[in-house]
Write an enzyme that holds these catalytic residues in place. Structure first.
Site, PDB file in Angstrom:
ATOM      1  N   GLY A  42       0.812  -1.217   0.000  1.00  0.00           N
ATOM      2  CA  GLY A  42       0.000   0.000   0.000  1.00  0.00           C
ATOM      3  C   GLY A  42       0.841   1.260   0.000  1.00  0.00           C
ATOM      4  N   CYS A  43       1.886   1.264   0.801  1.00  0.00           N
ATOM      5  CA  CYS A  43       2.748   2.448   0.902  1.00  0.00           C
ATOM      6  C   CYS A  43       3.520   2.666  -0.394  1.00  0.00           C
ATOM      7  CB  CYS A  43       3.684   2.327   2.094  1.00  0.00           C
ATOM      8  SG  CYS A  43       2.782   2.277   3.662  1.00  0.00           S
ATOM      9  N   THR A  44       3.920   1.590  -1.036  1.00  0.00           N
ATOM     10  CA  THR A  44       4.606   1.697  -2.318  1.00  0.00           C
ATOM     11  C   THR A  44       3.651   2.217  -3.381  1.00  0.00           C
ATOM     12  OG1 THR A  44       6.160  -0.063  -1.730  1.00  0.00           O
ATOM     13  CG2 THR A  44       5.896   0.425  -4.085  1.00  0.00           C
ATOM     14  N   ALA A  47       3.202   5.948  -2.850  1.00  0.00           N
ATOM     15  CA  ALA A  47       4.410   6.686  -3.246  1.00  0.00           C
ATOM     16  C   ALA A  47       4.540   6.745  -4.769  1.00  0.00           C
ATOM     17  CB  ALA A  47       5.647   6.041  -2.622  1.00  0.00           C
TER      18      ALA A  47
END
Length: 158
Positions: A42-44, A47
């Site tokens: 999710g964070c990737t 970003a």
């Protein structure tokens, strides 16, 4: 942190060890996003969405700044692997996360723990919060922000 609250001028060290200040970006407004962990799916996705639209945000007058509580080294690996062009603050002492109100009790698989709640803040030139996005759509984070900013009259869709 709520609408009308103000981020401090000095945010902290980024992935390259530089101390990042809002004054480093004269004439820019800010999108300051907090995310739970480097290199997770999710964070990737979030970003990458912001990275792929970074120039558009700059053209609109916004600087993007990521914040997480991991080390500079962790952020450097993440930023290099994903070719992130914006600073990621290493908030290892949690001062910025706590100030923003994103360091909270979380629950997953029946366990409770403290962690960063994914949140994005849109700020004026001086760091005053104008919008808060608490339900971030990771894969389409940039589009979500474009719709928000367009709705506020902050961008011209043409």
């Amino acid at each position: 942190m709520n609408i009308g609250d103000k981020f401090p001028q000095t945010l902290g060290p980024d992935q390259d060890g530089r101390i990042i200040s809002l004054n480093d970006f004269p004439g820019k407004k800010f999108i300051i996003y907090f995310y739970p962990k480097d290199a997770t799916s999710g964070c990737t996705a979030e970003a990458i969405s912001l990275r792929d639209n970074y120039q558009t945000f700059l053209n609109m007058g916004y600087q993007i700044i990521g914040v997480n509580n991991a080390s500079e080294e962790s952020h450097k690996k993440f930023a290099e692997k994903q070719e992130l062009p914006f600073p990621i603050i290493a908030d290892t002492d949690l001062k910025l996360c706590e100030l923003a109100g994103v360091w909270r009790l979380k629950k997953m698989c029946g366990k409770e723990y403290m962690g960063i709640v994914r949140t994005t803040f849109v700020c004026d030139h001086d760091g005053t919060v104008t919008d808060v996005v608490e339900k971030v759509q990771t894969k389409t984070a940039a589009d979500q922000l474009f719709k928000l900013l367009e709705g506020r009259g902050s961008i011209n869709p043409d």
